[in-house]
Scaffold this motif. Sequence first.
Motif, mmCIF file in Angstrom:
data_model
loop_
_atom_site.group_PDB
_atom_site.id
_atom_site.type_symbol
_atom_site.label_atom_id
_atom_site.label_comp_id
_atom_site.label_asym_id
_atom_site.label_seq_id
_atom_site.Cartn_x
_atom_site.Cartn_y
_atom_site.Cartn_z
ATOM 1 N N PHE A 180 8.985 5.507 1.441
ATOM 2 C CA PHE A 180 10.351 5.006 1.528
ATOM 3 C C PHE A 180 10.420 3.590 2.101
ATOM 4 C CE2 PHE A 180 10.771 9.573 1.440
ATOM 5 C CZ PHE A 180 11.834 9.760 0.573
ATOM 6 N N THR A 181 9.294 2.988 2.456
ATOM 7 C CA THR A 181 9.307 1.643 3.006
ATOM 8 C C THR A 181 8.990 0.583 1.961
ATOM 9 O OG1 THR A 181 6.998 1.896 3.684
ATOM 10 C CG2 THR A 181 8.701 2.453 5.310
ATOM 11 N N GLN A 182 8.100 0.907 1.029
ATOM 12 C CA GLN A 182 7.728 -0.021 -0.028
ATOM 13 C C GLN A 182 7.130 0.756 -1.183
ATOM 14 O OE1 GLN A 182 3.966 -1.326 2.578
ATOM 15 N NE2 GLN A 182 4.195 -2.567 0.753
ATOM 16 N N PRO A 183 7.203 0.212 -2.412
ATOM 17 C CA PRO A 183 6.589 0.899 -3.556
ATOM 18 C C PRO A 183 5.085 1.045 -3.356
ATOM 19 C CG PRO A 183 8.067 -0.839 -4.285
ATOM 20 C CD PRO A 183 7.903 -1.016 -2.814
ATOM 21 N N GLU A 184 4.569 2.226 -3.670
ATOM 22 C CA GLU A 184 3.141 2.473 -3.517
ATOM 23 C C GLU A 184 2.682 3.390 -4.637
ATOM 24 O OE1 GLU A 184 1.138 2.898 0.489
ATOM 25 O OE2 GLU A 184 0.879 4.929 -0.276
ATOM 26 N N VAL A 196 -8.963 5.387 -7.078
ATOM 27 C CA VAL A 196 -9.909 4.269 -7.006
ATOM 28 C C VAL A 196 -9.237 2.993 -6.511
ATOM 29 C CG1 VAL A 196 -11.516 5.159 -8.725
ATOM 30 C CG2 VAL A 196 -9.530 3.843 -9.471
ATOM 31 N N PHE A 197 -7.916 2.885 -6.715
ATOM 32 C CA PHE A 197 -7.167 1.727 -6.243
ATOM 33 C C PHE A 197 -5.839 2.189 -5.654
ATOM 34 C CE2 PHE A 197 -9.550 -0.099 -9.906
ATOM 35 C CZ PHE A 197 -10.359 -0.963 -9.181
ATOM 36 N N CYS A 198 -5.321 1.381 -4.740
ATOM 37 C CA CYS A 198 -3.980 1.579 -4.199
ATOM 38 C C CYS A 198 -3.156 0.334 -4.513
ATOM 39 C CB CYS A 198 -4.018 1.828 -2.691
ATOM 40 S SG CYS A 198 -2.391 2.026 -1.930
ATOM 41 N N ILE A 199 -1.945 0.539 -4.985
ATOM 42 C CA ILE A 199 -1.038 -0.566 -5.316
ATOM 43 C C ILE A 199 0.100 -0.566 -4.312
ATOM 44 C CG2 ILE A 199 0.417 -1.606 -7.088
ATOM 45 C CD1 ILE A 199 -1.126 -0.045 -9.171
ATOM 46 N N GLU A 200 0.342 -1.702 -3.677
ATOM 47 C CA GLU A 200 1.419 -1.840 -2.711
ATOM 48 C C GLU A 200 2.375 -2.933 -3.173
ATOM 49 O OE1 GLU A 200 -0.264 -2.615 1.079
ATOM 50 O OE2 GLU A 200 -0.943 -0.558 1.398
ATOM 51 N N LYS A 219 0.101 -5.914 -4.597
ATOM 52 C CA LYS A 219 -1.313 -6.038 -4.242
ATOM 53 C C LYS A 219 -2.064 -4.780 -4.665
ATOM 54 C CE LYS A 219 -0.485 -6.636 0.093
ATOM 55 N NZ LYS A 219 -0.711 -6.843 1.546
ATOM 56 N N ILE A 220 -3.252 -4.956 -5.220
ATOM 57 C CA ILE A 220 -4.111 -3.847 -5.622
ATOM 58 C C ILE A 220 -5.392 -3.949 -4.806
ATOM 59 C CG2 ILE A 220 -5.303 -2.728 -7.540
ATOM 60 C CD1 ILE A 220 -3.338 -4.070 -9.422
#
Length: 276
Positions: A180-184, A196-200, A219-220
């Motif tokens: 709820f703070t930022q798209p993830e 394998v990756f996290c997108i913020e 960011k990935i």
Amino acid sequence: MLQNDAVRTLQYDSEIRVAQSPNPTEPRVYDSQISITSQPRSTTTEPARIPLPISTVAGSRTFIPLAGYDCLADLPSVHIEQTFELNDSLTAVSSENRYVVRSPLGDAIFAASESSTEGNRMIWGAGRPFQMHLLDKTHQEALVFRKKLAMGAFCCQPKSLEIWIPPGNVLGRVVQSPTFTQPEFYIEDGATNQPVFCIEGPSNSGFCCFCLPKESFFKIHSGGDLRASIDHKWLASKSQYTTNIYFSDVKLTAKERALILGAAFLLEYMYFQKRF
């Protein structure tokens, strides 16, 4: 308006050439009695890929890629441009989207064509389920993105997109994380189902699909290291917004780059497409 057989009716960017298939041979007709001495054999094996020309710094070389997404290897970035139709501005129902994926030099790498129903586009807008077919310069299908309908109040049910490769294998998937703070988002491997990756996305933008500005940055990363990034910016030279992917890690494989490309298309529909 494109129909459901969008792959066959895809209109290519001027730089994408359609490979000519050989003319089928006429069936042999016998005018006399013959005796069959052997059974016919099946010829339904998967045909070999047509060689795909790839430009390099040293010049031009030709190789037969093991998969259609191999042309993403070694590229520092790719840029997704949407092509618009007059039909979109004249009717209340949007048509199936079409895109061109370009290299940093402006060369067309893929022509992408959405396949969806008119009812889903009318009811669900940009949140609709669809299939996105990506064809390379040889008119061969390289990737297929599949998004299912994820229903939920206030757009709060996690969305996902699957990345497939011919003849029907799951390369991976992009899954939204309920924050709820930022798209993830997480990019998962299709074989192991492990992230394998996290997108913020931008901080303090919330979980809602309507909260992001038109120009946003994602960011990935993996293991604390920045591997790539995705942004949505206004391109003044073409008077339109483009979704851009920058590969920070030169060691990224073609498969990993294809998964990140699928994530960029999911973000495009979730945050930057007109909702209705």
